[in-house]
Every structure is written in structure tokens, then in C-alpha cells.
Design a protein around this motif. Structure first.
Motif, short mmCIF file in Angstrom:
data_model
loop_
_atom_site.label_atom_id
_atom_site.label_comp_id
_atom_site.label_asym_id
_atom_site.label_seq_id
_atom_site.Cartn_x
_atom_site.Cartn_y
_atom_site.Cartn_z
N ALA A 118 0.98 -1.55 -0.32
CA ALA A 118 -0.04 0.35 -0.34
C ALA A 118 0.68 1.26 0.32
CB ALA A 118 -0.54 -0.23 1.01
N ALA A 121 2.25 1.49 -3.74
CA ALA A 121 1.02 2.36 -4.83
C ALA A 121 0.64 3.34 -4.28
CB ALA A 121 0.49 1.64 -4.50
N THR A 122 0.91 4.20 -2.60
CA THR A 122 0.82 5.05 -2.63
C THR A 122 1.72 6.26 -3.35
OG1 THR A 122 -0.83 4.76 -0.66
CG2 THR A 122 0.06 6.91 -1.02
N PRO A 259 -4.99 3.09 -3.04
CA PRO A 259 -4.14 1.93 -1.91
C PRO A 259 -5.36 2.07 -0.42
CG PRO A 259 -3.20 3.30 -3.29
CD PRO A 259 -4.22 3.32 -3.64
N GLY A 315 0.02 3.32 -9.64
CA GLY A 315 -0.10 3.07 -8.01
C GLY A 315 -1.99 2.69 -7.79
N GLY A 318 -2.08 -0.87 -7.75
CA GLY A 318 -1.19 -1.99 -7.14
C GLY A 318 0.31 -2.24 -6.57
#
Length: 575
Positions: A118, A121-122, A259, A315, A318
Motif C-alpha cells: 500500500a 502504490a501510494t 491503495p 499506483g 497496486g
């Protein structure tokens, strides 16, 4: 159709091309023709053959499952094909930026965990947004913030990080973890316990890729090498001999999802986001300039938008931040790729692999992927560039060493920040060191040329006239030195100076502090009875500053000339 229509028909092509360039979508397909499609297909197949093992290896470097590397490539390629400008640039997972964020994110979450994924992805969303906005607001100049010496040192340091991170898999030993220097020392102690099969696989893959690349960059060396290593593992049952395998790779097509990271955690990523975004912009600008299509106008801002869109899409899939890839872009160019259609072919092949053939990847030895990345590490170390810098500018070679050392010995994001700071400081230092230079007329012409400090004066001098140049923006960095130098040189000469002319062709900008220094020079000249004039103020920005800061009225419109010769002719005739 009549012959009278022919001229109009011939103009339609250029007009249509101009319209397409202004259109913000699918610019990378400009010039696509069905007749040229086979070349794009061949380039796409070659690109896929190179990218499949490389993207898996880069995902492993990031501490994420191999399929996220495929997702990054798919997202980067699609985002760039939709909004980018270059017809050849390849965007996707890249080993230049991966060590930067992987080393930072592992301090916040366990590698490979859902929380780590996460965060990655962020990070991709935030990096993509910044790079995209930089393109929208036409900030392409950011791509020039890292000088060549700093970039060379940065890549050398990144290569050390890649090599150290892949050494455990290549040796077949447990990863000792820790900072890079401690990790390297631990690996030296573990080397006698290396798994011979892993060492042979990594070395063979590295050697085969290097050989294929030397023969032709179009050969799919990484794919062939990894396939042969996988076949050897299966035939010789090397998994039972301690060779670590990739294992099951999750199949299925990528899905879009947010995310879901907490806002506070996202904000904490901002310093890392800025560093990664800067590196992405620098590498994108360099890649865009290095591989233009014949007749193609390089649009750095448009390519920022494309790479930024690719990172945002990554993002949402994922994955992790993407970057422009010089090696993969070179593959497209050398394989005859003409448009982004080649990238779409590679994406189609990768989607087919994800949908139906991930089982083929189960027996891929991790040592083989380490061999792929070790080849990447070797390629990004620019030994020739280092030698050239050391010979031409020993002081700047220290920047190479300092940046490389910072990347290796500091936390990697701190090393990147050090490199950026050194690059900016080097530029500021260079601007601050510019000095006023006397100019002499080339005999028999009206051309005036600066006299280097180390050279004996040459050319013609006009008695009573000092022509002085300043080849830098006049800003707070050099304003005091400019004023002192000018007044010293304007006050010298056997017959005394009656006219002082500032040859301003090199002054491309003037800030408030620079304007105050120029005012002081004009006033001091007038107090000495020396006529002051400006010639060849060519920069539009400097001309605007003259108006905005009141310098035009201060100097006098009748003392601003288009040429030095005109200034001398006018002012010498004045009483």
C-alpha cells in the motif's frame, strides 16, 4: 480530382501533423502507418523479451511479488502511450529509482507485506501526480537540476546498492540485512558458504546477457538466459540442491483500486516522493533527448505528463512508481520501432503471460534474476564518463565521488538529497565565480571578443573606451563581484577611460539585487565623468527586467545600443 487540387492536397499532411501535435492524446502514434506496423510489432516483441525478466527482477528488488513488475510495465506503457509525446520512450519499473524507495519504505513496513504494498502504490500515485503536474505547468527545466558529474556519481552509487542487494541470491546465502556498508561486510564473511549452483547460475546469466548485448542490443539476452537457467533447474532438480526458486506467481489481469493508506502516512511520504519525482524527471528528460525519432520535436513537458500518468495508473494497479528507461527505449529504437504501437505489442504479450502462462515462471531461479540485475548495475556505471570528468575537471570529479559515497554510506534517500544539493550548489558556485572580462576588437572587423584571464591581450583596443562583458545572469550570487570588477576595469588604462560599455549578450536575467549593483556602477561611472552604456542586451527576460526595475530610465534609452560598434561611434562623438 483536378490538378488544381494538388497543392491543397499536399498541404494537408503538414497541417494535419501540426493539428495532431497540439492534440494532447495519442501523440506517440503520430506518423503510424499500416505499412510500417511490422517494424513496430518486431520492436514490441523484442521489448517484451527484454522486459519480462527485467520487470520481474525489478519487482524483486522493490521487495514486491514479480507480477507487480508486470503491472508497473503495463501501467507505465499505457499511461505514456495515451498522454506522452515521444514515439519511442519506454516507461515501466526501473532499477534506478527502485532502490531509492525500497530502502526507505522497508523502514516503515515489512517488505512484501500488504502495508508495504500500500505504501508503494501510494508513493506511485503521489510521484505520478507531481511529475504529471510538472509537465502540465511546463516545468521541464527541472530535468536539468542534476549535473552530469552528480548524475554519474548517483548512478555509480545506485549500482553498488543493486549489486549488494542481489548478492545474497547470487551467492545462495541468507540476506544479512542492514545498511549497505554493513551488509557488504557481512556478505564477504558469508562468501565461503556460497551455494556453487547459485553462483554458476548468476554468473552464467550475467555472462550470457553481456555476450548477447555485445553482439546486438536487439537480441533478447535476458529472456534466453533466464529460460536456459530455468531449464537447467528443472532438468537437474537444482531446487533440491538449495537453489531458491521464484515459486508460484499470481496470475490474472491487473485491477484498479485505491491503495487506502491513511492520510497521515501519505503525508509522511512527501520527502521521499519529491526525491523520487526529481530523479524520474531527470531521467525522463535525458531519455527523451537521447532517442528522438527523425523529424520529431522533443517535448520534455509532454513526456513528463506521459510518465506521470503511467505512475498514477501503476499506483491504481497496486504497483510502484515507474520511470523512463534508457536501455528499453534504446531497444525500441534499435529494433526499428517507430511509434508507441511497439509498447502496446509488449503489453499484449505481458497480459497474455499474466492470464495464461504464469505457471511457466514457477521454476525461475532467483539467482537468474539476480544475474539480470547485476548486468543492469554494470551498465549504469559510466566508467568512461568518470575518466573524462577526472581528466577535464578534477574538481567536478570530486562531485562524482561525493555523490557516490553519499548514496552508498548514507540512507539512500539521504544520499539522493545530498546529490541534488551538490548539483545545485555546483551550479550556484559556477554562477558566482563569473567575472567581468575586457573585450578587444578583432582587427579589420566590428566584432568584439572577450579576452581570457590567462591570455595576453590581443586584438584592437580603442583609446579611452573600456568594453567589458559579463557572461552570466546578474543576480544576488554575483552582483557584488560584478560591481567591483566593472569599476576596477573601467578605471584602468594608460589614457584614462572616458566611455565604459557593458556588453550584455551573456546577461540572460537580472534580479533586484543585480539591478541595484548595476545602478551603483552607473552612478560611480558618472561621478568619475565616465559615460556608461549597454550594448547587445539580447535576452528578452533581461530587457523586461530593465523595464520592470527602472534600469532603462536609469541608464538612459539613448545609452542602450544594438552593438558595441554603434555605442562607440555614438559616445565618442559626444562632448
Amino acid at each position: 480530382m483536378s490538378n488544381a487540387d494538388a497543392p491543397e492536397r499536399s498541404k494537408s499532411g503538414p497541417r494535419r501533423a501540426a493539428e495532431l501535435r497540439r492534440w494532447p492524446l495519442l501523440r506517440g502514434f503520430l506518423g503510424f502507418r499500416l505499412a510500417g506496423a511490422p517494424l513496430d510489432v518486431l520492436a514490441g516483441v523484442t521489448l517484451a523479451a527484454i522486459a519480462i525478466p527485467e520487470q520481474m527482477a525489478t519487482a524483486r528488488l522493490a521487495g514486491l511479488p514479480p507480477q507487480t513488475g508486470f503491472f508497473a510495465f503495463i501501467a507505465g506503457t499505457l499511461g505514456f502511450a495515451l498522454l506522452g509525446s515521444s514515439r519511442r520512450l519506454s516507461a515501466g519499473a526501473d532499477s534506478t529509482i527502485t532502490p531509492i524507495f525500497a530502502g526507505a519504505l522497508v523502514l516503515l513496513a515489512a517488505g512484501g507485506s500488504p502495508h508495504f504494498a500500500a505504501l508503494a502504490a501510494t508513493l506511485a500515485l503521489m510521484v505520478g501526480a507531481i511529475v504529471l503536474l510538472a509537465g502540465v505547468f511546463r516545468l521541464g527545466w527541472i530535468g536539468n537540476l542534476l549535473s552530469i558529474p552528480v548524475t554519474t556519481g548517483f548512478l555509480a552509487g545506485i549500482a553498488v546498492h543493486i549489486a549488494v542487494s542481489q548478492a545474497p541470491a547470487a551467492l545462495g546465502v541468507a540476506d544479512p540485512g542492514g545498511a549497505t556498508p554493513q551488509r557488504l561486510l557481512a556478505l564477504v564473511r558469508l562468501a565461503p558458504h556460497a551455494n556453487l549452483a547459485c553462483v554458476v547460475i548468476a554468473a552464467a546469466v550475467l555472462g550470457l546477457i553481456a555476450l548477447a548485448h555485445k553482439i546486438s542490443a536487439r537480441l533478447p539476452g535476458p529472456l534466453v538466459a533466464v529460460a536456459l537457467a530455468t531449464g537447467a533447474v528443472a532438468a537437474l532438480h537444482l531446487g533440491k540442491a538449495g537453489v531458491a526458486l521464484l515459486g508460484a506467481v499470481a496470475g490474472g489481469l491487473p485491477r484498479l483500486a485505491w491503495p487506502g493508506l491513511a492520510p497521515g502516512e501519505s503525508l509522511a511520504l512527501l520527502p521521499l516522493v519529491l526525491l523520487v519525482a526529481l530523479v524520474v524527471m531527470v531521467q525522463t528528460a535525458a531519455t527523451s533527448r537521447s532517442f528522438p525519432q527523425a523529424g520529431e520535436r522533443v517535448d520534455i513537458n509532454g513526456d513528463f505528463i506521459g510518465v506521470g500518468a503511467g505512475s498514477v495508473l501503476a499506483g491504481l494497479m497496486g504497483a510502484f512508481p515507474v520511470d523512463a528507461s534508457p536501455p528499453r527505449t534504446a531497444i525500441v529504437a534499435e529494433s526499428g520501432g517507430r511509434t508507441q504501437f511497439s509498447g502496446l505489442i509488449a503489453v499484449a504479450i505481458m497480459l497474455a503471460l499474466l492470464a495464461w502462462a504464469t505457471g511457466l515462471l514457477r521454476l525461475v531461479p532467483q539467482a537468474a534474476l539476480a544475474g539480470v540485475l547485476l548486468f543492469v548495475a554494470l551498465r549504469i556505471v559510466r566508467i568512461g564518463q568518470m575518466v573524462a570528468i577526472a581528466r577535464a575537471s578534477p574538481a567536478e570529479f570530486l562531485l562524482v565521488l561525493a555523490t557516490a559515497a553519499g548514496i552508498v554510506f548514507l540512507p539512500i534517500e539521504g544520499g539522493v538529497a545530498l546529490g541534488v544539493g551538490l548539483s545545485i550548489l555546483n551550479g550556484l558556485w559556477a554562477s558566482a565565480r563569473v567575472r567581468v572580462r575586457p573585450m578587444r576588437r578583432i582587427p579589420g572587423t566590428t566584432v568584439w571578443w572577450p579576452t581570457p584571464a590567462s591570455a595576453s591581450p590581443g586584438g584592437d583596443a580603442v583609446p579611452g573606451v573600456a568594453v567589458l562583458s559579463f557572461a552570466a545572469p546578474l543576480t544576488f550570487l554575483n552582483a557584488d563581484a560584478f560591481a567591483q570588477d566593472f569599476l576596477v576595469r573601467a578605471g584602468t588604462g594608460p589614457d584614462g577611460v572616458r566611455v565604459a560599455i557593458l556588453e550584455a549578450a551573456g546577461i540572460v536575467e537580472i534580479d533586484f539585487t543585480g539591478a541595484q549593483a548595476l545602478r551603483a556602477v552607473v552612478e560611480a561611472c558618472r561621478e568619475k565623468g565616465v559615460a556608461f552604456a549597454v550594448a547587445r542586451l539580447e535576452s528578452v527576460a533581461a530587457q523586461e527586467a530593465f523595464e520592470r526595475l527602472g534600469l532603462r530610465d536609469m541608464v538612459g534609452p539613448d545609452h542602450i545600443f544594438d552593438s558595441v560598434a554603434q555605442a562607440i561611434e555614438t559616445l565618442r562623438s559626444e562632448p
